[in-house]
Design a protein around this motif. Structure first.
Motif, PDB file in Angstrom:
ATOM      1  N   THR A 148      -0.435  28.942  10.454  1.00  0.00           N
ATOM      2  CA  THR A 148      -0.600  30.350  10.100  1.00  0.00           C
ATOM      3  C   THR A 148      -2.083  30.674   9.983  1.00  0.00           C
ATOM      4  O   THR A 148      -2.818  29.960   9.291  1.00  0.00           O
ATOM      5  CB  THR A 148       0.068  30.671   8.749  1.00  0.00           C
ATOM      6  N   ASP A 149      -2.530  31.712  10.663  1.00  0.00           N
ATOM      7  CA  ASP A 149      -3.883  32.231  10.475  1.00  0.00           C
ATOM      8  C   ASP A 149      -3.849  33.336   9.433  1.00  0.00           C
ATOM      9  O   ASP A 149      -2.878  34.092   9.343  1.00  0.00           O
ATOM     10  CB  ASP A 149      -4.437  32.782  11.795  1.00  0.00           C
ATOM     11  N   TYR A 150      -4.925  33.449   8.652  1.00  0.00           N
ATOM     12  CA  TYR A 150      -4.974  34.499   7.631  1.00  0.00           C
ATOM     13  C   TYR A 150      -6.352  35.152   7.611  1.00  0.00           C
ATOM     14  O   TYR A 150      -7.356  34.559   8.007  1.00  0.00           O
ATOM     15  CB  TYR A 150      -4.631  33.948   6.251  1.00  0.00           C
ATOM     16  N   GLN A 151      -6.375  36.378   7.138  1.00  0.00           N
ATOM     17  CA  GLN A 151      -7.616  37.122   6.967  1.00  0.00           C
ATOM     18  C   GLN A 151      -7.481  38.019   5.753  1.00  0.00           C
ATOM     19  O   GLN A 151      -6.522  38.787   5.647  1.00  0.00           O
ATOM     20  CB  GLN A 151      -7.923  37.972   8.208  1.00  0.00           C
ATOM     21  N   THR A 152      -8.418  37.929   4.828  1.00  0.00           N
ATOM     22  CA  THR A 152      -8.381  38.773   3.636  1.00  0.00           C
ATOM     23  C   THR A 152      -8.908  40.164   3.978  1.00  0.00           C
ATOM     24  O   THR A 152      -9.969  40.314   4.584  1.00  0.00           O
ATOM     25  CB  THR A 152      -9.213  38.155   2.513  1.00  0.00           C
ATOM     26  N   LEU A 153      -8.154  41.179   3.591  1.00  0.00           N
ATOM     27  CA  LEU A 153      -8.502  42.560   3.893  1.00  0.00           C
ATOM     28  C   LEU A 153      -9.064  43.303   2.693  1.00  0.00           C
ATOM     29  O   LEU A 153      -9.887  44.203   2.835  1.00  0.00           O
ATOM     30  CB  LEU A 153      -7.274  43.306   4.417  1.00  0.00           C
ATOM     31  N   ALA A 154      -8.611  42.964   1.494  1.00  0.00           N
ATOM     32  CA  ALA A 154      -9.075  43.659   0.291  1.00  0.00           C
ATOM     33  C   ALA A 154      -8.750  42.808  -0.933  1.00  0.00           C
ATOM     34  O   ALA A 154      -7.858  41.945  -0.885  1.00  0.00           O
ATOM     35  CB  ALA A 154      -8.412  45.031   0.173  1.00  0.00           C
ATOM     36  N   GLN A 155      -9.465  43.065  -2.008  1.00  0.00           N
ATOM     37  CA  GLN A 155      -9.236  42.370  -3.272  1.00  0.00           C
ATOM     38  C   GLN A 155      -9.388  43.357  -4.430  1.00  0.00           C
ATOM     39  O   GLN A 155     -10.089  44.357  -4.317  1.00  0.00           O
ATOM     40  CB  GLN A 155     -10.240  41.223  -3.451  1.00  0.00           C
TER      41      GLN A 155
END
Length: 265
Positions: A148-155
């Motif tokens: 699985t690839d992931y990318q953080t968009l907001a926190q």
């Protein structure tokens, strides 16, 4: 790559006996149809939920007056875009694309804590067997490759206690599964110690309760946002996006996050 809209609309006022909801049609032609699956709805009948009476396949068949064929699935608590075939030839072709990993899928998830940046989770998963449905399967299979690839968009950090912490931290992430193992995204996020909010099987129950109590949002915060594939007959590249539901929208409004077809702005 083009974005397609429905070729027709269904007027709920014309339904005379409809206890089941009218499904949102995202795309339709004579070979395939895509819908926005509601969270909590089973795709088809299951031995494990024998008392359930609502199924997406039956609801959609009644809605369009035509048989439909499944080519992939979404877990019951997961919302979002689901593609089905309207004939056997299209079903075979789309199933082959899924098997050969030629279809791109993008999910949105809210996870516990601050997950930073982007990366790849390459963590094999043992096949999970259902006691009834898989009772004749081999129980000691080796773990299967799962990526699985992931990318953080907001926190965001919220000023209320969550478990032993004085505040609650959440991340909005985009998840791109490269394989299709059972509960892969949920299990992979647990492996990273950033479980998906609302996940009763693999998540943090105290965090789930805190999220629900303070935001008024319940259920698994996992949404199948986008899918890209080749049309099974024409070969045209198709991209279909599914809007988030009211549960998600409430959370987005509180956090002041905005999502469009390009994920977030």
């Amino acid at each position: 790559m083009s974005q397609h809209k429905p070729h027709f609309d269904f007027d709920s006022g014309e339904q005379t006996t409809a206890p089941s909801p009218i499904l949102q049609i995202l795309y339709c032609d004579e070979d395939i149809i895509a819908v926005n699956k509601p969270a909590g709805m089973l795709v088809h009948r299951s031995w494990l939920d024998k008392h359930e009476t609502r199924f997406l396949m039956q609801t959609l068949r009644d809605q369009i007056g035509q048989h439909v064929y499944t080519v992939h699935r979404l877990d019951r608590p997961t919302s979002g875009v689901l593609v089905l075939a309207l004939n056997q030839e299209s079903a075979r072709c789309l199933s082959r694309q899924f098997e050969q990993k030629q279809i791109e899928k993008s999910y949105l998830a809210v996870v516990r804590g601050f997950l930073c940046g982007q990366g790849r989770i390459d963590y094999p998963l043992k096949e999970q067997l259902d006691k009834i449905a898989d009772k004749f399967s081999q129980p000691e299979k080796a773990a299967q490759s799962a990526v699985t690839d992931y990318q953080t968009l907001a926190q965001i950090e919220m000023p209320y206690p969550a478990g032993r912490y004085a505040s609650a931290r959440y991340s909005l992430v985009k998840l791109l599964p490269q394989t299709g193992r059972k509960h892969q995204l949920r299990r992979h996020m647990k492996h990273l110690h950033h479980p998906i909010i609302g996940d009763s099987a693999y998540g943090d129950l105290r965090q789930n309760r805190t999220f629900s109590e303070h935001l008024g949002c319940s259920g698994l915060m996992l949404h199948a946002h986008k899918i890209c594939f080749e049309h099974p007959i024409s070969g045209q590249k198709i991209t279909i996006c599914a809007e988030v539901d009211q549960n998600w929208q409430r959370m987005l409004n509180i956090f002041k996050w905005k999502i469009n077809d390009h994920d977030i702005y």
